[in-house]
Design a protein around this motif. Structure first.
Motif, PDB file in Angstrom:
ATOM      1  N   LEU A 251     -19.363 -75.685  19.174  1.00  0.00           N
ATOM      2  CA  LEU A 251     -18.625 -75.964  20.403  1.00  0.00           C
ATOM      3  C   LEU A 251     -19.132 -75.022  21.496  1.00  0.00           C
ATOM      4  N   GLU A 252     -19.536 -75.598  22.612  1.00  0.00           N
ATOM      5  CA  GLU A 252     -20.059 -74.772  23.706  1.00  0.00           C
ATOM      6  C   GLU A 252     -18.966 -74.512  24.739  1.00  0.00           C
ATOM      7  N   ASN A 253     -18.877 -73.271  25.199  1.00  0.00           N
ATOM      8  CA  ASN A 253     -17.933 -73.010  26.293  1.00  0.00           C
ATOM      9  C   ASN A 253     -18.503 -73.624  27.575  1.00  0.00           C
ATOM     10  N   THR A 254     -17.618 -74.134  28.416  1.00  0.00           N
ATOM     11  CA  THR A 254     -18.058 -74.882  29.600  1.00  0.00           C
ATOM     12  C   THR A 254     -17.716 -74.119  30.879  1.00  0.00           C
ATOM     13  N   ALA A 255     -18.222 -74.634  31.997  1.00  0.00           N
ATOM     14  CA  ALA A 255     -17.932 -74.022  33.298  1.00  0.00           C
ATOM     15  C   ALA A 255     -16.540 -74.435  33.789  1.00  0.00           C
ATOM     16  N   GLY A 256     -16.005 -75.514  33.212  1.00  0.00           N
ATOM     17  CA  GLY A 256     -14.666 -75.957  33.608  1.00  0.00           C
ATOM     18  C   GLY A 256     -14.644 -76.876  34.809  1.00  0.00           C
ATOM     19  N   GLN A 257     -15.708 -77.690  34.930  1.00  0.00           N
ATOM     20  CA  GLN A 257     -15.728 -78.662  36.035  1.00  0.00           C
ATOM     21  C   GLN A 257     -14.695 -79.762  35.765  1.00  0.00           C
ATOM     22  N   GLY A 258     -14.007 -80.191  36.782  1.00  0.00           N
ATOM     23  CA  GLY A 258     -13.046 -81.293  36.635  1.00  0.00           C
ATOM     24  C   GLY A 258     -12.050 -81.022  35.521  1.00  0.00           C
ATOM     25  N   ASN A 259     -11.960 -81.969  34.588  1.00  0.00           N
ATOM     26  CA  ASN A 259     -11.014 -81.838  33.473  1.00  0.00           C
ATOM     27  C   ASN A 259     -11.683 -81.333  32.195  1.00  0.00           C
ATOM     28  N   ALA A 260     -12.882 -80.750  32.334  1.00  0.00           N
ATOM     29  CA  ALA A 260     -13.596 -80.277  31.144  1.00  0.00           C
ATOM     30  C   ALA A 260     -12.783 -79.205  30.428  1.00  0.00           C
ATOM     31  N   LEU A 261     -12.652 -79.358  29.124  1.00  0.00           N
ATOM     32  CA  LEU A 261     -11.982 -78.340  28.313  1.00  0.00           C
ATOM     33  C   LEU A 261     -13.036 -77.369  27.797  1.00  0.00           C
ATOM     34  N   GLY A 262     -12.561 -76.209  27.307  1.00  0.00           N
ATOM     35  CA  GLY A 262     -13.485 -75.249  26.704  1.00  0.00           C
ATOM     36  C   GLY A 262     -14.034 -74.222  27.670  1.00  0.00           C
ATOM     37  N   TRP A 263     -13.507 -74.163  28.887  1.00  0.00           N
ATOM     38  CA  TRP A 263     -13.972 -73.109  29.811  1.00  0.00           C
ATOM     39  C   TRP A 263     -13.217 -71.821  29.557  1.00  0.00           C
ATOM     40  N   GLN A 264     -11.998 -71.951  29.034  1.00  0.00           N
ATOM     41  CA  GLN A 264     -11.258 -70.775  28.585  1.00  0.00           C
ATOM     42  C   GLN A 264     -11.495 -70.662  27.088  1.00  0.00           C
ATOM     43  N   ILE A 265     -11.815 -69.453  26.629  1.00  0.00           N
ATOM     44  CA  ILE A 265     -12.082 -69.268  25.198  1.00  0.00           C
ATOM     45  C   ILE A 265     -10.862 -69.692  24.379  1.00  0.00           C
ATOM     46  N   ALA A 266      -9.666 -69.560  24.976  1.00  0.00           N
ATOM     47  CA  ALA A 266      -8.436 -69.973  24.278  1.00  0.00           C
ATOM     48  C   ALA A 266      -8.491 -71.447  23.865  1.00  0.00           C
ATOM     49  N   ASP A 267      -9.197 -72.283  24.630  1.00  0.00           N
ATOM     50  CA  ASP A 267      -9.341 -73.704  24.248  1.00  0.00           C
ATOM     51  C   ASP A 267     -10.086 -73.810  22.915  1.00  0.00           C
ATOM     52  N   LEU A 268     -11.146 -73.004  22.783  1.00  0.00           N
ATOM     53  CA  LEU A 268     -11.933 -73.054  21.545  1.00  0.00           C
ATOM     54  C   LEU A 268     -11.086 -72.548  20.369  1.00  0.00           C
ATOM     55  N   THR A 269     -10.319 -71.475  20.617  1.00  0.00           N
ATOM     56  CA  THR A 269      -9.437 -70.939  19.572  1.00  0.00           C
ATOM     57  C   THR A 269      -8.479 -72.030  19.100  1.00  0.00           C
ATOM     58  N   GLU A 270      -7.905 -72.748  20.063  1.00  0.00           N
ATOM     59  CA  GLU A 270      -6.966 -73.835  19.748  1.00  0.00           C
ATOM     60  C   GLU A 270      -7.621 -74.910  18.877  1.00  0.00           C
ATOM     61  N   ILE A 271      -8.846 -75.277  19.221  1.00  0.00           N
ATOM     62  CA  ILE A 271      -9.537 -76.326  18.460  1.00  0.00           C
ATOM     63  C   ILE A 271      -9.757 -75.865  17.009  1.00  0.00           C
ATOM     64  N   PHE A 272     -10.192 -74.609  16.857  1.00  0.00           N
ATOM     65  CA  PHE A 272     -10.374 -74.069  15.500  1.00  0.00           C
ATOM     66  C   PHE A 272      -9.052 -74.115  14.731  1.00  0.00           C
ATOM     67  N   ARG A 273      -7.955 -73.764  15.408  1.00  0.00           N
ATOM     68  CA  ARG A 273      -6.649 -73.723  14.729  1.00  0.00           C
ATOM     69  C   ARG A 273      -6.170 -75.110  14.329  1.00  0.00           C
ATOM     70  N   ARG A 274      -6.486 -76.092  15.179  1.00  0.00           N
ATOM     71  CA  ARG A 274      -5.971 -77.437  14.923  1.00  0.00           C
ATOM     72  C   ARG A 274      -6.836 -78.247  13.968  1.00  0.00           C
ATOM     73  N   SER A 275      -8.093 -77.836  13.774  1.00  0.00           N
ATOM     74  CA  SER A 275      -8.997 -78.645  12.967  1.00  0.00           C
ATOM     75  C   SER A 275      -8.964 -78.243  11.494  1.00  0.00           C
ATOM     76  N   GLU A 276      -8.987 -79.246  10.628  1.00  0.00           N
ATOM     77  CA  GLU A 276      -9.072 -78.978   9.186  1.00  0.00           C
ATOM     78  C   GLU A 276     -10.506 -78.670   8.777  1.00  0.00           C
ATOM     79  N   ALA A 277     -11.443 -79.062   9.624  1.00  0.00           N
ATOM     80  CA  ALA A 277     -12.861 -78.884   9.292  1.00  0.00           C
ATOM     81  C   ALA A 277     -13.417 -77.619   9.956  1.00  0.00           C
ATOM     82  N   PHE A 278     -12.540 -76.623  10.189  1.00  0.00           N
ATOM     83  CA  PHE A 278     -12.979 -75.437  10.953  1.00  0.00           C
ATOM     84  C   PHE A 278     -14.127 -74.690  10.286  1.00  0.00           C
TER      85      PHE A 278
END
Ligand SMILES: [Zn+2]
Length: 291
Positions: A148-175
Motif C-alpha cells: 500500500l502506497e501512501n498518497t498525496a491526498g488529492q481529492g478523495n484519495a485515501l492513504g495520505w494519512q498514515i492512520a488510513d494505512l493503519t486502519e486498513i491493516f487492522r481491518r484486513s484478514e490478509a494483513f
C-alpha cells in the motif's frame, strides 16, 4: 553499505528490457508495470520474457524488484462493478508479479469517491481479503506482497494519512500479505514536511503505531513540485523541488528507510547537459547517501 537506488523503467520490448536497462544504468533496484497501466487486461507474459527477466535481475543484482499496479484499480470505489473489476485486476497483477518473482505490487489504496472515508477504508480491506482468497486458491505458495502506497491526498484519495494505512491493516484478514511503500513526494505534499526533522519524525512515529514501520518494503524517491500540505501529487527531479537536498538527505539516511530499495518516479528525458534524468537523479541520491 551502498544505496539500493533504482527507477521505474519501461517494459517496451518485454519485461526483461527493464531489468537489462537497470543493470546498464548501474541501478540496484527496479519497478515496472507488468502490463499497460491504463488498461484492465494485459496479454500474458511469455516464458522467454520471464526467463530473460529472471536472468537479468540476478546478473544485475537487482534487490527485490517490484511492480506498480494499474491506475484504474480502485478498491475504495462505492460502485460494486468497479470494486469487483479492481479486485479481479489486482489478482492478475499479483499473479504476474509472482510469475516474475517480484517481491511486491505497489497499489494506491483507493479513492472514496462518495467522500465516506470509513466506508472507503472498509471496502479496501474487504477487497484485499477477496484478492488474497483468490490468489491463495490459484497459487498457494505465492510470496508476493501487496504494498500500500501512501498518497498525496488529492481529492478523495485515501492513504495520505498514515492512520488510513493503519486502519486498513487492522481491518484486513490478509494483513500478513500486506506491506507498505512510502513515497517521499506524497509524504511531503500530504503534510509531513520533510524539509525539517519534525516532519520526518512525525511520519516515522505514525508508522510506528502497530509496528507498521517493519512492513515498509520499498521507497518511492521523488522530490515535490508542490509545497508541504498542498495535497497535490507532482513529482520533481531530486533537489529541484520543495523537499530540498537537506530534506532528501535526511529522508534517505533515516535508519527506518536507508536499507530499502528506493525507486525514482521522476520524469524521463535528458537534462540540459544531455544526461539521462534517471542518471542525474541517481547520482544526486548516491551523493547524499552516507555509505
Ligand atoms: Zn509513488
Amino acid at each position: 553499505m551502498s544505496i539500493l537506488i533504482g527507477s521505474h523503467l519501461s517494459i517496451a520490448g518485454g519485461c526483461h528490457r527493464a531489468a537489462e536497462e537497470a543493470g546498464g544504468l548501474g541501478m540496484k533496484a527496479l519497478q515496472i508495470f507488468t502490463k499497460n497501466n491504463n488498461q484492465w487486461a494485459g496479454k500474458p507474459i511469455s516464458e522467454a520474457d520471464r526467463s530473460s527477466f529472471l536472468a537479468a535481475a540476478v546478473k544485475n543484482e537487482l534487490a527485490q524488484p517490484i511492480s506498480h499496479a494499474s491506475y484504474l484499480i480502485n478498491l475504495a470505489s462505492p460502485k460494486p462493478e468497479l470494486w469487483q473489476k479492481s479486485v479481479d485486476s489486482m489478482v492478475d497483477e499479483i499473479q504476474r508479479a509472482s510469475y516474475l518473482n517480484l517481491a511486491g505490487v505497489v497499489m494506491h489504496p483507493g479513492s472514496a469517491t462518495d467522500g465516506d472515508r470509513k466506508a472507503g477504508l472498509d471496502r479496501i480491506a474487504k477487497g484485499i481479503d477477496a484478492i488474497f482468497k483468490m490468489v491463495s486458491a490459484n497459487e498457494p505458495r505465492s510470496q508476493v506482497k501487496l504494498l500500500l502506497e501512501n498518497t498525496a491526498g488529492q481529492g478523495n484519495a485515501l492513504g495520505w494519512q498514515i492512520a488510513d494505512l493503519t486502519e486498513i491493516f487492522r481491518r484486513s484478514e490478509a494483513f500478513e500479505s500486506l506491506g507498505i511503500c512510502i513515497d517521499s513526494c506524497h509524504s511531503h505534499a500530504a503534510g509531513y514536511d520533510l524539509t525539517n526533522a519534525c516532519g520526518l519524525d512525525r511520519l516515522v512515529d505514525e508508522l510506528s503505531v502497530d509496528s507498521l514501520i517493519s512492513r515498509v518494503a520499498a521507497i518511492h524517491l521523488n522530490d515535490s513540485k508542490k509545497p508541504a500540505g498542498s495535497r497535490v501529487d507532482r513529482h520533481e527531479h531530486l533537489g529541484l523541488g520543495h523537499l530540498t537536498l537537506d530534506g532528501i538527505a535526511r529522508f534517505i539516511n533515516h535508519p527506518a528507510f536507508r536499507s530499502l530499495p528506493m525507486i525514482l518516479e521522476t520524469e524521463k528525458g535528458e537534462s540540459d547537459d544531455g544526461i539521462s534524468w534517471d542518471v542525474v537523479n541517481m547520482d544526486v541520491a548516491k551523493r547524499l547517501y552516507n555509505s
